[in-house]
Design an enzyme around this catalytic site. Structure first.
Site, mmCIF file in Angstrom:
data_model
loop_
_atom_site.group_PDB
_atom_site.id
_atom_site.type_symbol
_atom_site.label_atom_id
_atom_site.label_comp_id
_atom_site.label_asym_id
_atom_site.label_seq_id
_atom_site.Cartn_x
_atom_site.Cartn_y
_atom_site.Cartn_z
ATOM 1 C CG PHE A 11 -1.874 -1.058 1.384
ATOM 2 C CD1 PHE A 11 -3.125 -0.962 0.779
ATOM 3 C CD2 PHE A 11 -1.575 -2.203 2.111
ATOM 4 C CE1 PHE A 11 -4.054 -1.991 0.902
ATOM 5 C CE2 PHE A 11 -2.495 -3.228 2.242
ATOM 6 C CZ PHE A 11 -3.738 -3.129 1.632
ATOM 7 C CG ASP A 12 0.475 5.998 -1.326
ATOM 8 O OD1 ASP A 12 1.596 6.403 -1.000
ATOM 9 O OD2 ASP A 12 -0.535 6.732 -1.411
ATOM 10 C CG LEU A 13 0.773 5.928 5.297
ATOM 11 C CD1 LEU A 13 -0.129 4.841 5.844
ATOM 12 C CD2 LEU A 13 2.010 6.094 6.198
ATOM 13 C CB THR A 16 -3.487 4.927 -0.323
ATOM 14 O OG1 THR A 16 -3.076 5.567 -1.536
ATOM 15 C CG2 THR A 16 -3.916 3.494 -0.658
#
Length: 225
Positions: A11-13, A16
């Site tokens: 995941f991007d943080l 997102t």
């Protein structure tokens, strides 16, 4: 039980999994130091901050330079150390940030079925601080932060570094989820990863992702079927 479609989800943080409440954090930081900027001051700040982030993402400056410089205008008005002001700002980001809609429920569904990691173009303090605050620090391994390895997405090296920490899995069995078509989606796809564009605004610009979702909860169906 049906086998997941992917073994790993990365995941991007920012924007997102979690919001990044810049406006509120900035407002509270300036109030804390007694700064009352006018419209011209704010315009100069945003212009400078945007330029600094472009330089940082292209590798022209490091994180310390960005953080020291972006508050120089306001800090100079009240004779405060710019880095102290920056640190207060990051502390407010940690305190104010919350998960985006559908994220908590979806992560709880995924975390015992697939392995999860994070690749983020951010600074160590707010990224780790927000995950620790939520008790998510043990959910994501690896946690790759550009500030810590001095490489930013979409550079191939940050994805290659992450895959090495993961034990070099088949990239096709790894799904990268993010909101940025360039840094998250194109960067991951170039390294052979499957991709999922999180596009809650239903933006229409081109993005060649394997999957596209408009609400975070839709990710469960893609991964778990």
């Amino acid at each position: 039980m049906k086998q997941p479609s992917y073994d790993w989800v990365l995941f991007d943080l920012d924007e997102t999994l979690l919001d990044f409440p810049v406006a509120k954090a900035l407002e509270q930081t300036l109030q804390h130091y007694g700064v009352t900027p006018d419209a011209a001051d704010m315009a100069r700040y945003h212009e400078l901050n945007h330029a600094l982030w472009q330089q940082y993402n292209s590798g022209e400056i490091d994180a310390a330079t960005l953080q020291q410089t972006r508050f120089s205008l306001f800090a100079g008005q009240v004779a405060v150390d710019p880095m102290a002001m920056n640190n207060t700002f990051l502390t407010r980001i940690i305190a104010l940030s919350t998960p985006l809609d559908g994220v908590v429920e979806t992560l709880l569904q995924l975390k015992d079925r697939v392995r999860m990691g994070i690749i983020t173009n951010g600074f160590s303090v707010p990224q780790r601080g927000r995950l620790d605050k939520l008790g998510w620090d043990r959910w994501f391994e690896p946690l790759v932060i550009s500030d810590e390895i001095q490489v930013t997405k979409p550079a191939p090296a940050i994805f290659q570094h992450t895959l090495s920490l993961m034990g070099q899995p088949d990239p096709a069995r790894v799904l990268m989820v993010g909101d940025n078509p360039k840094t998250d989606i194109a960067g991951a796809a170039a390294q052979g990863l499957a991709t999922c564009w999180y596009n809650p605004a239903k933006a229409s610009h081109p993005c060649e992702a394997t999957h596209e979702i408009h609400h975070f909860s839709h990710l469960s169906h893609i991964v778990l079927g």
